[in-house]
Motif scaffolding. Structure first.
Motif, short mmCIF file in Angstrom:
data_model
loop_
_atom_site.label_atom_id
_atom_site.label_comp_id
_atom_site.label_asym_id
_atom_site.label_seq_id
_atom_site.Cartn_x
_atom_site.Cartn_y
_atom_site.Cartn_z
N ALA A 1 0.84 -1.20 0.00
CA ALA A 1 0.00 0.00 0.00
C ALA A 1 0.88 1.25 0.00
O ALA A 1 1.91 1.30 0.67
N ILE B 1 -3.90 4.09 1.51
CA ILE B 1 -3.85 3.42 2.81
C ILE B 1 -4.53 4.32 3.84
O ILE B 1 -4.42 5.55 3.76
N ALA C 1 -8.59 -0.96 5.21
CA ALA C 1 -7.92 -0.63 3.96
C ALA C 1 -8.65 -1.24 2.78
O ALA C 1 -9.26 -2.31 2.89
N TYR D 1 -0.40 -4.27 3.71
CA TYR D 1 -1.09 -3.00 3.91
C TYR D 1 -1.43 -2.73 5.38
O TYR D 1 -2.12 -1.77 5.69
#
Length: 377
Positions: free
Chosen positions: A89, A94, A102, A118
């Motif tokens: 990300a 993000i 996310a 992420y």
């Protein structure tokens, strides 16, 4: 192992006020979707062992429906070709808090081979003889170093670091975007077989084995002279080769000495430059008017300017009056793009999709007219 490194695809990004007649979608947004899918097909023709995406797959933490559809269509194409995707990300896509889900969480349910980091922590993924050490965009700058210190190189493997941020070597080229964090210089010079970076949109080498792939598209006029595309990486041979990918062209039409020209003569000169364009599809273009008188600049605003833009996706006119040329000032918004910041702000509000689209369309139109007026004055 053959790896293709891309980043900063910004699915869902919009610009200008043109609408695609078939879909009713912002034309620039649709171009980015179409070019991304064409790029995925080109990547598949290259037959890499892994496609590596170094952040900002989406332009927003709450992507549009069509952005998700395009991403999943790309995954299907990659899956059919047997090419795994490894991604992290970036700062655009993000959440800015641990308590917001996310957009990448949706990909956990995809049955194909997809690895996405992420969750604000270091993760390692092994594919074949390579280990990808993934550090996504973090909440705080110091968190990068803490994550980096967790890495343990795997002997007998190609160790590849993947992260997203601004290398300290280019701190003077900040993009002025949300959650833009600087990367410790020791991270871009570490003993990895390859370091894949995202965030900076110009394809460039930063350290001995550290590269920004660059964005796949021209996203602001400040990027007009930058290299776009992807990189073909062989970590064993330590070779990196640029990979051109489909994109909407952005061209510089040069400058016109306008100090002694009337408004009609300036317009004719601009039309001559536009008429010489052979690029397809319709490009974004920029032209500079040097030494133009303020009254002449005002005379080519409004309807005349709209008519000049008609053959193009967009036309940016940079005006430098005689006074600007003496003082060295430039009417240039490359360092801070107010339209981009406005779009980022709106997309983080969590508005209903139709409301968001309406606000973006109206707000962008107002900002465009303000910038246009400022350029001519």
């Amino acid at each position: 192992m053959k790896i293709i490194h891309i980043a900063d695809t910004h699915l869902g990004a919009t610009a200008f006020s043109r609408i695609d007649q078939e879909t009713g979608m912002n034309l620039r947004e649709k171009q980015i979707y179409d070019n991304f899918l064409a790029s995925i097909h080109e990547i598949c023709r290259q037959r890499p062992d892994v496609l590596l995406h170094a952040g900002d797959l989406f332009d927003s933490v709450k992507p549009r429906t069509q952005a998700y559809v395009t991403a999943f269509e790309a995954l299907e194409i990659l899956s059919e070709a047997g090419i795994p995707l490894v991604a992290i990300a970036g700062n655009h896509s993000i959440p800015k808090t641990r308590y917001t889900r996310a957009p990448f969480a949706l990909f956990e349910y995809y049955p194909g081979t997809v690895h996405m980091a992420y969750q604000f922590r270091y993760e390692a993924v092994e594919i074949g003889d390579a280990v990808f050490h993934l550090i996504p965009n973090m909440l705080r700058p110091e968190a990068y170093r803490a994550a980096y210190d967790e890495i343990e190189r795997r002997p007998g493997h190609h160790n590849i670091l993947v992260t997203h941020g601004l290398a300290s070597d280019i701190r003077d080229r900040r993009l002025a975007t949300v959650a833009e964090h600087e990367i410790d210089p020791t991270m871009t010079t570490g003993d990895f077989d390859y370091i894949a970076l995202g965030h900076y949109h110009h394809q460039s080498r930063i350290g001995p084995r550290a590269w920004y792939s660059g964005s796949s598209e021209y996203l602001t006029y400040g990027e007009i002279h930058e290299t776009k595309g992807g990189l073909i990486v062989d970590p064993g041979r330590q070779s990196v080769t640029p990979l051109p990918l489909p994109k909407t062209p952005m061209i510089d039409l040069g400058s016109i000495s306008a100090e002694d020209l009337s408004a009609a003569e300036v317009i004719e000169a601009i039309e001559d430059r536009i008429g010489a364009i052979t690029t397809s599809p319709m490009p974004m273009a920029q032209i500079s008017l040097l030494g133009i008188r303020k009254e002449t600049a005002r005379a080519i605003a409004g309807r005349e300017l709209a008519r000049l833009r008609e053959p193009l996706l967009d036309l940016r006119i940079r005006t430098l009056t005689a006074e600007d040329l003496v003082t060295g000032e430039r009417h240039d918004t490359a360092a801070f793009n107010i339209q981009e910041e406005f779009a980022t702000f709106v997309k983080e509000r969590g508005l209903p999709e139709k409301t968001e689209a309406f606000v973006l369309q109206k707000g962008t139109a107002v900002l465009s007219s303000v910038i246009e007026e400022a350029d001519t004055e």
